[in-house]
Motif scaffolding. Sequence first.
Motif: not given
Length: 310
Positions: A206-215
Amino acid sequence: MTTVRNRAAGWHRPLMLLVSAMAVLTVVAAVGVVADPRVLTGAPIWLKPMKFAISFVLYGVTLAWMLSLLPRRSRAAERAATLIVAMAVAEMAIIVGQVLRGTTSHFNGTTTLDGMLFSVMGAAIIVLFAAQLVLAVVLSRRSLADRAGGYAVRLGLAVSLLGMLVAFPMVAQQPAGAPAGVGGAHSVGVPDGGPGLPLLGWSTTGGDLRVGHFVGMHALQALPLLAILLDRFLGTRLDELTRARLVLVGGAAYAGLTLLLTAQALRGQPLLAPDALTLAAAGVLVVATAAASALVLARRARNAGVVLVG
C-alpha cells in the motif's frame, strides 16, 4: 580532515551533544535489534529507536554545520537550535521509553498514558518545526560566502520543513484492520506492520507516507551536497551565479519529488508499484528539471559569448 574536526569543535554545543548522545543510542539500539527477540508492528522492537537515532545524528550535524556558516553569531538561531535539541530529546525519550514498556510510541491511544505520550510527541514536533522555521528565516536574511551554497542551505531548510508537513496526514490515516485505540498510521490502504522494504519498512502492498517525509527531510543534506559537487567538479567551468541557479533548479525538483511521493502514497500506491499517472507525473518532473537546467546552462553560454565578443 583535521581542519574539519577543529572547526566542528566550535559548532553549536547543544546540537553536538545531541549528536553524540544519538550516536551512542544508535549502537545501543543496534545491539537491541540483534539481541532482543521482540517484534512490534512487524519489525524488531529496537529498529525504530535505531532509525530515529541515526536521523537525529544527521539532522544535528547538518544544523550545527549550517549555523557555523553564519558570518556572525545569531542569538535567535542559537536559541532555536537549543529548542530543537530539547524537543529531540523529549521525542527520543518517549520512543525509547515505550520500547522498554513493549509498546508503540506513534499513533498509540490505547491507554491514557499512551495517548498522553503521543500528544507530547506531537507537540514536540510542532515546536521543533517552529524552531527550524526560525533558523530558516535567520539564514535567509544573512549573506553567506558562497551564493550557491547559501541557496542550498536555505532551500534545504525550506524543503525539509515541507518534509515535516507531508508527515501530518499520517495522523488522519485509519487503515482497515487497525487495532482499537490506534489513531493514525504510516500506511495508506493497508494496516501498518505488513510486508515492507528491508530495513526501511516502507509498505510494499500500500501507500506509505514515510517515503515523502524521508525524502523531504533529507533535503537538508542533499541540496548542500549538490552545491558542493557543483563547486568541486564544475567550479572552474561554471561561474558562481550559474551554479546558484542550478541549485535553485535542484531545490525545486527536490520539492516536487517530495510532493509526488506523498501524493503517490496518499493514493495507496507502494513506492515500487507506481501507476501510469504517477509515472507520467514523474516524467514531467524529470523533463521540466532537465529543461530548466538546460536553460540555465544556455544562458551562461550566451552570456559568456557576449563577454568574449565585447
